[in-house]
Write a protein that holds these residues in place. Structure first.
Motif, PDB file in Angstrom:
ATOM      1  N   UNK A 201       8.426  -2.237  -4.081  1.00  0.00           N
ATOM      2  CA  UNK A 201       9.129  -1.847  -2.819  1.00  0.00           C
ATOM      3  C   UNK A 201       9.102  -2.721  -1.850  1.00  0.00           C
ATOM      4  N   UNK A 202       9.542  -2.587  -0.601  1.00  0.00           N
ATOM      5  CA  UNK A 202       9.777  -3.279   0.592  1.00  0.00           C
ATOM      6  C   UNK A 202       8.863  -4.393   0.942  1.00  0.00           C
ATOM      7  N   UNK A 203       8.910  -4.874   2.145  1.00  0.00           N
ATOM      8  CA  UNK A 203       8.023  -5.880   2.417  1.00  0.00           C
ATOM      9  C   UNK A 203       6.648  -5.645   2.503  1.00  0.00           C
ATOM     10  N   UNK A 204       5.811  -6.645   2.180  1.00  0.00           N
ATOM     11  CA  UNK A 204       4.280  -6.591   2.163  1.00  0.00           C
ATOM     12  C   UNK A 204       3.513  -5.817   3.332  1.00  0.00           C
ATOM     13  N   UNK A 205       4.084  -6.249   4.781  1.00  0.00           N
ATOM     14  CA  UNK A 205       3.544  -5.648   5.898  1.00  0.00           C
ATOM     15  C   UNK A 205       3.660  -4.231   6.082  1.00  0.00           C
ATOM     16  N   UNK A 206       4.780  -3.581   5.254  1.00  0.00           N
ATOM     17  CA  UNK A 206       5.315  -2.256   5.696  1.00  0.00           C
ATOM     18  C   UNK A 206       4.527  -1.498   4.697  1.00  0.00           C
ATOM     19  N   UNK A 207       4.448  -2.148   3.240  1.00  0.00           N
ATOM     20  CA  UNK A 207       3.509  -1.574   2.322  1.00  0.00           C
ATOM     21  C   UNK A 207       2.198  -1.289   2.580  1.00  0.00           C
ATOM     22  N   UNK A 208       1.385  -2.571   3.183  1.00  0.00           N
ATOM     23  CA  UNK A 208      -0.108  -2.321   3.623  1.00  0.00           C
ATOM     24  C   UNK A 208      -0.108  -1.473   4.769  1.00  0.00           C
ATOM     25  N   UNK A 209       0.677  -1.224   5.585  1.00  0.00           N
ATOM     26  CA  UNK A 209       0.537  -0.290   6.652  1.00  0.00           C
ATOM     27  C   UNK A 209       0.586   1.237   6.062  1.00  0.00           C
ATOM     28  N   UNK A 210       1.729   1.127   5.229  1.00  0.00           N
ATOM     29  CA  UNK A 210       1.970   2.911   4.938  1.00  0.00           C
ATOM     30  C   UNK A 210       0.819   3.082   3.882  1.00  0.00           C
ATOM     31  N   UNK A 211      -0.176   2.137   3.503  1.00  0.00           N
ATOM     32  CA  UNK A 211      -1.146   2.518   2.454  1.00  0.00           C
ATOM     33  C   UNK A 211      -2.461   2.377   3.289  1.00  0.00           C
ATOM     34  N   UNK A 212      -2.374   2.368   4.833  1.00  0.00           N
ATOM     35  CA  UNK A 212      -3.529   2.132   5.450  1.00  0.00           C
ATOM     36  C   UNK A 212      -4.515   1.312   5.096  1.00  0.00           C
ATOM     37  N   UNK A 213      -3.803   0.170   4.566  1.00  0.00           N
ATOM     38  CA  UNK A 213      -4.736  -1.184   4.363  1.00  0.00           C
ATOM     39  C   UNK A 213      -4.857  -2.128   5.470  1.00  0.00           C
TER      40      UNK A 213
END
Length: 457
Positions: free
Chosen positions: A182-194
């Motif tokens: 998927x997209x950018x690391x920051x976006x992924x981590x934010x969506x996963x509540x990490x």
């Protein structure tokens, strides 16, 4: 409401002869309901236990007397209070005990380790510690109890480190390219509540920081030791302990590979020369994975893997979470660190392929090699799994099986093979096999070379 169980005088005396402790409490039938509630909530918030109401203690202390309720209905007020702590059948069960010859009815309440925090009717919390019911008062104490129950996890704590530690790492880039494209690391981590407010949580650092040990010093490494004996002592260390670090996915595989490598090289010398032991790779993998996934990361300690001549010990910081006990661990499921479990399972060739089945797989793989099942126990602040190199077959059967393909066997050889801990015990096994005409003395052997062979008659 409860069954009445009649016990013998011998069983009664055996019960009254026990000492109060972490798992046992006696209460007088005239006790205030509030104190009974404390005892049961304390058991549920710790490791469970047995409460007997209707047992009085002498004024000098230490001597207990059966002094039950004249009628089970007389315990109704206590039963109602206990129902408020935890509905019967959930974490607690009850029964009345009676004895031939009178003495009244003793209410036995069996409390189990609860998956939630159990409070007494006024909202206060207690926890069993030794023979005492200790109040849990401060925010820190309540938080620690919630973590022990698995209600909260240290893995969700926010770390005061730069976000790019987990967004600009080799670990996260490789993960997103191979596991979750998927997209950018920051976006992924934010969506996963990490991440929280632009900061990574503990789980994010453990999974995706290239060096999580720098973010959580002395909390997330694995130490591997090899000892040249069956005992743990510094002077028996073969070499300096190996330290395994890095993000958890890599750390698990590196630790398993290093353990297997050390075991393969760990040939032990006895009078017959060098001998080696073999453990199923699958069992070591599952137990080490379990130790890393389900440990308590709030505790400042590493996972420890100790390799001895006759066993391997894997020690994981933190006690078993929630309602999980040594007795039900293979049947019940509760993850202390669900973020770690979920995301590690998304990696290619995930270390935790069969979610919740790791220890079961380890037990099965030991059986396939005809080895005894792992032993699981709790210490004050850790879970210990011991994998012994001992056969499932009885010592006598092992001796007979060995002699079917070998010329002879001596006492010392047999002890090393079977795990029997004394020469005299092994000798008695040999004698029983001789009596059964399975084996016999090997002619021409005597003294230290005294040996046995399969019966030729």
């Amino acid at each position: 409401m409860f069954d009445t169980v009649n016990i013998t005088l011998e069983e009664k005396q055996r019960l009254l002869g026990q000492y109060e402790g972490h798992f046992l409490d006696f209460k007088d039938r005239r006790i205030a309901p509030g104190k009974v509630a404390r005892a049961v909530s304390a058991f549920c918030n710790a490791d469970g236990g047995d409460l007997y109401i209707g047992v009085s203690e002498s004024s000098a202390g230490g001597t207990f007397t059966w002094d039950g309720f004249p009628d089970p209905e007389d315990a109704n007020q206590l039963v109602y209070v206990l129902e408020e702590v935890s509905p019967f059948g959930t974490d607690i069960d009850g029964e009345f005990l009676s004895v031939d010859g009178g003495g009244g009815f003793v209410l036995h309440v069996n409390s189990r380790k609860s998956r939630v925090i159990r409070k007494i009717p006024d909202g206060k919390i207690y926890k069993r510690l030794g023979a005492q019911n200790i109040p849990v008062v401060s925010e820190e104490q309540v938080l620690a109890l919630r973590r022990q129950k698995g209600i909260e996890s240290f893995e969700t704590e926010t770390l005061p480190i730069d976000l790019n530690v987990v967004t600009n790492s080799e670990a996260i880039i490789e993960y997103l390219l191979t596991a979750v494209p998927v997209g950018e690391p920051e976006t992924y981590l934010h969506k996963q509540h990490l991440t929280v407010a632009g900061k990574p949580i503990v789980a994010a650092a453990l999974l995706f920081a290239d060096e999580p040990q720098a973010c959580l010093p002395k909390r997330c490494g694995i130490k591997i030791y090899r000892y040249s004996s069956e005992e743990q002592s510094r002077d028996r260390l073969v070499e300096d302990p190996a330290t395994i670090e890095g993000p958890l996915y890599k750390q698990i595989y590196d630790a398993v590979d290093r353990t297997v490598e050390i075991v393969a090289a760990a040939a032990f010398l006895d009078e017959d020369g060098l001998r080696s032991v073999r453990y199923p790779h699958e069992a070591l993998h599952e137990i080490i994975t379990n130790a890393v996934l389900h440990r308590d990361y709030s505790i400042t300690d590493d996972v420890h893997v100790r390799i001895f001549e006759n066993r391997i010990e894997i020690q994981s910081p933190g006690r078993l979470p929630g309602h999980i006990t040594v007795e039900n661990i293979l049947d019940e499921r509760l993850s202390r660190n669900p973020y770690l479990v979920r995301h590690l399972n998304r990696f290619p060739n995930p270390p935790n392929k069969d979610v919740g089945e790791g220890l079961n797989t380890a037990f099965e793989s030991m059986k396939k090699l005809n080895l005894k099942s792992p032993e699981i126990s709790e210490t004050d602040n850790a879970v210990l799994v011991v994998v012994r190199h001992e056969s499932l077959a009885s010592p006598a059967q092992q001796v007979v099986d060995f002699l079917k393909s070998n010329d002879s066997i001596r006492n010392e050889q047999a002890r090393k093979m079977t795990g029997v801990d004394s020469e005299s015990k092994m000798k008695k096994i040999f004698e029983s096999l001789i009596k059964a005409k399975e084996i016999e003395h090997k002619p021409g052997t005597a003294g230290r070379g005294y040996a046995y062979q399969i019966c030729r008659k």
